[in-house]
Design a protein around this motif. Structure first.
Motif, short mmCIF file in Angstrom:
data_model
loop_
_atom_site.label_atom_id
_atom_site.label_comp_id
_atom_site.label_asym_id
_atom_site.label_seq_id
_atom_site.Cartn_x
_atom_site.Cartn_y
_atom_site.Cartn_z
N SER A 57 0.74 -16.87 -3.04
CA SER A 57 1.07 -15.48 -2.72
C SER A 57 0.38 -15.05 -1.44
O SER A 57 -0.65 -15.63 -1.04
N MET A 58 0.97 -14.03 -0.80
CA MET A 58 0.40 -13.44 0.41
C MET A 58 0.75 -11.97 0.44
O MET A 58 1.78 -11.56 -0.11
N ASP A 59 -0.09 -11.21 1.12
CA ASP A 59 0.18 -9.80 1.35
C ASP A 59 0.34 -9.56 2.84
O ASP A 59 -0.25 -10.27 3.66
N CYS A 60 1.09 -8.53 3.16
CA CYS A 60 1.27 -8.18 4.56
C CYS A 60 1.54 -6.68 4.65
O CYS A 60 2.30 -6.13 3.83
N ALA A 61 0.94 -6.04 5.65
CA ALA A 61 1.19 -4.62 5.86
C ALA A 61 2.52 -4.42 6.57
O ALA A 61 2.90 -5.21 7.45
N GLU A 62 3.20 -3.40 6.16
CA GLU A 62 4.49 -3.08 6.78
C GLU A 62 4.31 -2.89 8.28
O GLU A 62 3.38 -2.24 8.74
N GLY A 63 5.25 -3.49 9.05
CA GLY A 63 5.19 -3.38 10.50
C GLY A 63 4.41 -4.49 11.18
O GLY A 63 4.53 -4.71 12.38
N PRO A 65 8.45 -11.17 12.31
CA PRO A 65 7.68 -10.46 13.34
C PRO A 65 7.25 -9.05 12.97
O PRO A 65 6.17 -8.61 13.35
N HIS A 66 8.08 -8.33 12.27
CA HIS A 66 7.75 -6.95 11.88
C HIS A 66 8.19 -6.77 10.42
O HIS A 66 9.31 -6.36 10.15
N ALA A 67 7.30 -7.10 9.52
CA ALA A 67 7.67 -7.08 8.11
C ALA A 67 8.00 -5.67 7.63
O ALA A 67 7.36 -4.69 8.02
N THR A 68 9.01 -5.59 6.78
CA THR A 68 9.36 -4.33 6.13
C THR A 68 9.26 -4.51 4.63
O THR A 68 9.14 -5.63 4.13
N LEU A 69 9.34 -3.41 3.91
CA LEU A 69 9.23 -3.48 2.45
C LEU A 69 10.34 -4.36 1.87
O LEU A 69 10.16 -5.01 0.83
N ARG A 70 11.49 -4.38 2.54
CA ARG A 70 12.61 -5.19 2.06
C ARG A 70 12.39 -6.69 2.23
O ARG A 70 13.19 -7.49 1.75
N ASP A 71 11.35 -7.07 2.94
CA ASP A 71 11.02 -8.48 3.09
C ASP A 71 10.19 -9.01 1.92
O ASP A 71 9.88 -10.20 1.87
N THR A 72 9.82 -8.14 1.00
CA THR A 72 9.10 -8.58 -0.20
C THR A 72 10.01 -9.52 -0.99
O THR A 72 11.11 -9.14 -1.40
N ALA A 73 9.56 -10.76 -1.17
CA ALA A 73 10.39 -11.78 -1.79
C ALA A 73 9.56 -13.04 -2.00
O ALA A 73 8.40 -13.11 -1.59
N THR A 104 7.57 -23.95 -5.80
CA THR A 104 7.21 -22.66 -6.37
C THR A 104 7.23 -21.54 -5.33
O THR A 104 7.28 -20.37 -5.66
N GLY A 105 7.20 -21.89 -4.04
CA GLY A 105 7.31 -20.89 -2.99
C GLY A 105 6.09 -20.01 -2.84
O GLY A 105 5.09 -20.13 -3.56
N THR A 106 6.18 -19.10 -1.87
CA THR A 106 5.14 -18.09 -1.62
C THR A 106 5.69 -16.72 -1.93
O THR A 106 6.72 -16.33 -1.36
N ARG A 107 5.01 -16.02 -2.79
CA ARG A 107 5.42 -14.64 -3.08
C ARG A 107 4.78 -13.72 -2.04
O ARG A 107 3.58 -13.51 -2.03
N LEU A 108 5.62 -13.18 -1.15
CA LEU A 108 5.15 -12.26 -0.12
C LEU A 108 5.31 -10.82 -0.59
O LEU A 108 6.43 -10.42 -0.95
N GLN A 109 4.22 -10.10 -0.59
CA GLN A 109 4.26 -8.68 -0.92
C GLN A 109 3.96 -7.89 0.34
O GLN A 109 2.88 -8.02 0.93
N VAL A 110 4.94 -7.09 0.77
CA VAL A 110 4.74 -6.22 1.92
C VAL A 110 4.38 -4.83 1.38
O VAL A 110 5.10 -4.29 0.55
N PHE A 111 3.27 -4.30 1.85
CA PHE A 111 2.83 -3.00 1.34
C PHE A 111 2.86 -1.95 2.47
O PHE A 111 2.71 -2.28 3.64
#
Lengths: 116, 111
Positions: B9-15, B76-84, B103-110
């Motif tokens: 898993s990974m987290d990323c801030a929107e934008g 390049p510019h993550a949005t909430l819709r990129d959560t997947a 198993t992939g990487t679960r990306l959570q954009v916050f």
């Protein structure tokens, strides 16, 4: 990009009945289509490879008599779950191989099957 | 087909840019790197693929190391819709049709 559709998007059936799921490539011809199954919180598991005009190739552990696959045309493949039971409840996803330079597989939106 | 290793898993801030790594140390010379993502309760969506050169399209960029043993998908510019869940898959072109999903990487954009 290439579009793949599935029908129905969800289905609820009684135990012992059969359910047919259709997979169509809408804007390209697909000589090869694939069927996957996905249980909750798990990854996709390949069930079978379907080639137009020939018998499907099933992955180890997948019962070919239970999961009937027909690929009668270059744009349509069907998966029939025969005598469905609750343990067959899952998310079924098809994909179609576009071939050509990209040789990319495009996926349908999936079909949620619930067997009561 | 070679196996891949991705963080769970990974987290990323929107934008901000989201950089998703993938290790494929046993990749063969004729194997491509494909990236797909799966948004909850949908079928996987093709993102990008490459052999050895870096690739860019309207969705993402793919950076492959010179030795081809690893790659990075960049949104390049993550949005909430990129959560997947993002899947990195290696496959030989026209050699085998199978896509084997890990198993992939679960990306959570916050926000």
């Amino acid at each position: 990009g290439a579009v793949v559709s599935q029908h129905p998007s969800w289905v609820i059936c009684k135990s012992g009945t059969s359910v047919k799921i259709e997979c169509r490539s809408l804007d390209f011809q697909a000589t090869t289509m694939f069927w996957y199954r996905q249980f909750p919180k798990q990854s996709l598991m390949l069930m079978a490879t379907s080639n137009e005009g020939s018998k499907a190739t099933y992955e180890q552990g997948v019962e070919k008599d239970k999961f009937l696959i027909n690929h009668a045309s270059l744009t349509l493949s069907t998966l029939t779950v025969t005598s469905a039971h609750p343990e067959d409840s899952s998310f079924y996803i098809c994909s179609a191989r576009a071939g050509g330079y990209t040789d990319t597989q495009y996926f349908g939106p999936g079909t949620r099957l619930t067997v009561l | 087909d070679a196996k891949t290793t991705q963080p769970t898993s990974m987290d990323c801030a929107e934008g901000r840019a989201a950089n998703l790594p993938c290790n494929h140390s046993t990749i063969s010379g004729n194997e491509y790197v494909y990236w797909y993502r799966q948004i909850h309760s949908q079928g996987p969506q093709y993102i990008i693929h490459g052999l050895k050169n870096n690739e860019t399209n309207e969705m993402a960029s793919l950076i492959i190391t010179e030795d081809r043993k690893s790659s990075t998908l960049i949104l390049p510019h993550a949005t909430l819709r990129d959560t997947a869940v993002y899947y990195c898959i290696v496959r030989a072109y026209l050699n085998t049709d199978k896509l084997i999903f890990g198993t992939g990487t679960r990306l959570q954009v916050f926000p």
